[in-house]
Structures are given as structure tokens and as C-alpha cells.
Design a protein around this motif. Structure first.
Motif, PDB file in Angstrom:
ATOM      1  N   GLU A  45      25.534  21.436  47.668  1.00  0.00           N
ATOM      2  CA  GLU A  45      24.522  20.756  46.858  1.00  0.00           C
ATOM      3  C   GLU A  45      23.139  21.350  47.118  1.00  0.00           C
ATOM      4  N   MET A  46      22.846  21.628  48.375  1.00  0.00           N
ATOM      5  CA  MET A  46      21.547  22.167  48.742  1.00  0.00           C
ATOM      6  C   MET A  46      21.346  23.560  48.124  1.00  0.00           C
ATOM      7  N   GLN A  47      22.387  24.375  48.099  1.00  0.00           N
ATOM      8  CA  GLN A  47      22.281  25.704  47.497  1.00  0.00           C
ATOM      9  C   GLN A  47      21.973  25.605  46.005  1.00  0.00           C
ATOM     10  N   GLN A  48      22.680  24.729  45.320  1.00  0.00           N
ATOM     11  CA  GLN A  48      22.440  24.547  43.886  1.00  0.00           C
ATOM     12  C   GLN A  48      21.025  24.034  43.634  1.00  0.00           C
ATOM     13  N   ASP A  49      20.593  23.080  44.450  1.00  0.00           N
ATOM     14  CA  ASP A  49      19.251  22.518  44.319  1.00  0.00           C
ATOM     15  C   ASP A  49      18.191  23.580  44.612  1.00  0.00           C
ATOM     16  N   PHE A  50      18.416  24.401  45.625  1.00  0.00           N
ATOM     17  CA  PHE A  50      17.489  25.475  45.967  1.00  0.00           C
ATOM     18  C   PHE A  50      17.321  26.423  44.783  1.00  0.00           C
ATOM     19  N   GLU A  51      18.425  26.846  44.194  1.00  0.00           N
ATOM     20  CA  GLU A  51      18.363  27.769  43.061  1.00  0.00           C
ATOM     21  C   GLU A  51      17.607  27.155  41.886  1.00  0.00           C
ATOM     22  N   ARG A  52      17.835  25.876  41.635  1.00  0.00           N
ATOM     23  CA  ARG A  52      17.148  25.166  40.555  1.00  0.00           C
ATOM     24  C   ARG A  52      15.643  25.072  40.845  1.00  0.00           C
ATOM     25  N   LYS A  53      15.300  24.725  42.079  1.00  0.00           N
ATOM     26  CA  LYS A  53      13.886  24.597  42.455  1.00  0.00           C
ATOM     27  C   LYS A  53      13.151  25.927  42.346  1.00  0.00           C
ATOM     28  N   VAL A  54      13.799  27.008  42.739  1.00  0.00           N
ATOM     29  CA  VAL A  54      13.165  28.329  42.660  1.00  0.00           C
ATOM     30  C   VAL A  54      12.891  28.695  41.196  1.00  0.00           C
ATOM     31  N   ARG A  55      13.805  28.338  40.302  1.00  0.00           N
ATOM     32  CA  ARG A  55      13.562  28.594  38.867  1.00  0.00           C
ATOM     33  C   ARG A  55      12.402  27.743  38.353  1.00  0.00           C
ATOM     34  N   GLN A  56      12.298  26.496  38.843  1.00  0.00           N
ATOM     35  CA  GLN A  56      11.251  25.589  38.391  1.00  0.00           C
ATOM     36  C   GLN A  56       9.895  25.901  39.023  1.00  0.00           C
ATOM     37  N   GLU A  57       9.900  26.350  40.253  1.00  0.00           N
ATOM     38  CA  GLU A  57       8.667  26.578  41.013  1.00  0.00           C
ATOM     39  C   GLU A  57       8.675  27.987  41.620  1.00  0.00           C
ATOM     40  N   PRO A  58       8.656  29.027  40.793  1.00  0.00           N
ATOM     41  CA  PRO A  58       8.771  30.387  41.332  1.00  0.00           C
ATOM     42  C   PRO A  58       7.646  30.760  42.299  1.00  0.00           C
ATOM     43  N   GLN A  59       6.482  30.152  42.147  1.00  0.00           N
ATOM     44  CA  GLN A  59       5.368  30.445  43.047  1.00  0.00           C
ATOM     45  C   GLN A  59       5.636  29.935  44.475  1.00  0.00           C
ATOM     46  N   ASP A  60       6.574  29.030  44.619  1.00  0.00           N
ATOM     47  CA  ASP A  60       6.910  28.460  45.938  1.00  0.00           C
ATOM     48  C   ASP A  60       8.172  29.081  46.524  1.00  0.00           C
ATOM     49  N   ARG A  61       8.642  30.147  45.931  1.00  0.00           N
ATOM     50  CA  ARG A  61       9.916  30.750  46.333  1.00  0.00           C
ATOM     51  C   ARG A  61       9.990  31.038  47.833  1.00  0.00           C
ATOM     52  N   ASP A  62       8.969  31.662  48.396  1.00  0.00           N
ATOM     53  CA  ASP A  62       9.011  32.039  49.810  1.00  0.00           C
ATOM     54  C   ASP A  62       9.106  30.814  50.711  1.00  0.00           C
ATOM     55  N   LYS A  63       8.285  29.795  50.435  1.00  0.00           N
ATOM     56  CA  LYS A  63       8.316  28.576  51.254  1.00  0.00           C
ATOM     57  C   LYS A  63       9.621  27.819  51.060  1.00  0.00           C
ATOM     58  N   LEU A  64      10.093  27.757  49.827  1.00  0.00           N
ATOM     59  CA  LEU A  64      11.389  27.115  49.579  1.00  0.00           C
ATOM     60  C   LEU A  64      12.488  27.828  50.356  1.00  0.00           C
ATOM     61  N   SER A  65      12.447  29.138  50.360  1.00  0.00           N
ATOM     62  CA  SER A  65      13.454  29.913  51.083  1.00  0.00           C
ATOM     63  C   SER A  65      13.381  29.635  52.584  1.00  0.00           C
TER      64      SER A  65
END
Length: 80
Positions: A45-65
Motif C-alpha cells: 500500500e505504501m509503495q502505491q501511495d508513494f507513486e501516487r504522491k510523487v505524481r501529485q507532488e513532483p516538487q516533493d519527490r526527493d523528500k517523499l523518497s
């Protein structure tokens, strides 16, 4: 299986709101892991959510990662 290890925001300081929300969604659930099945479900679930969040908030990609990697590591720690 559960070591009740607390996941601290000190492990990932200075987070944008979207990243903090991602973190908050999983931290308590991870500390409550009791079975391999629970761990695997949360990781999936976390992997799917991470991928979705990165698409929604690409500027936060590094911190999300960073937070995603931290949460995955904590997930494995409490389940071993």
C-alpha cells in the motif's frame, strides 16, 4: 514480531505538508505490525501511495523518497 519501535520525525526533519501527511499515514500502522502479512500489506500500500504522491507532488519527490525509504526501513525493523 513487533518491537514497538517509535518512528520519529527527527529521522526526517523539515518536511513539506504533503510529505508529513504521507509519513503520518503510515508511522502508527508500522509500529503495530504483528505479522508478515501485515508488513507485506503495508509495504504494498505504501509503495502505491508513494507513486501516487510523487505524481501529485513532483516538487516533493526527493523528500517523499527519503521518508518512504525511512518508513520501509522501519517496517522491516519492527517485523524482524
Amino acid at each position: 514480531m513487533n518491537n514497538n519501535k517509535i518512528i520519529s520525525l527527527a529521522d526526517a526533519p523539515g518536511l513539506p505538508a504533503a510529505v508529513t501527511a504521507f509519513y503520518d499515514r503510515y508511522r502508527e500502522r508500522i509500529t503495530g505490525i504483528k505479522t508478515v502479512e501485515q508488513r507485506n500489506n503495508i509495504l504494498s500500500e505504501m509503495q502505491q501511495d508513494f507513486e501516487r504522491k510523487v505524481r501529485q507532488e513532483p516538487q516533493d519527490r526527493d523528500k517523499l523518497s527519503e521518508v518512504y525509504q525511512l518508513l520501509k526501513r522501519k517496517c522491516w525493523e519492527v517485523s524482524t
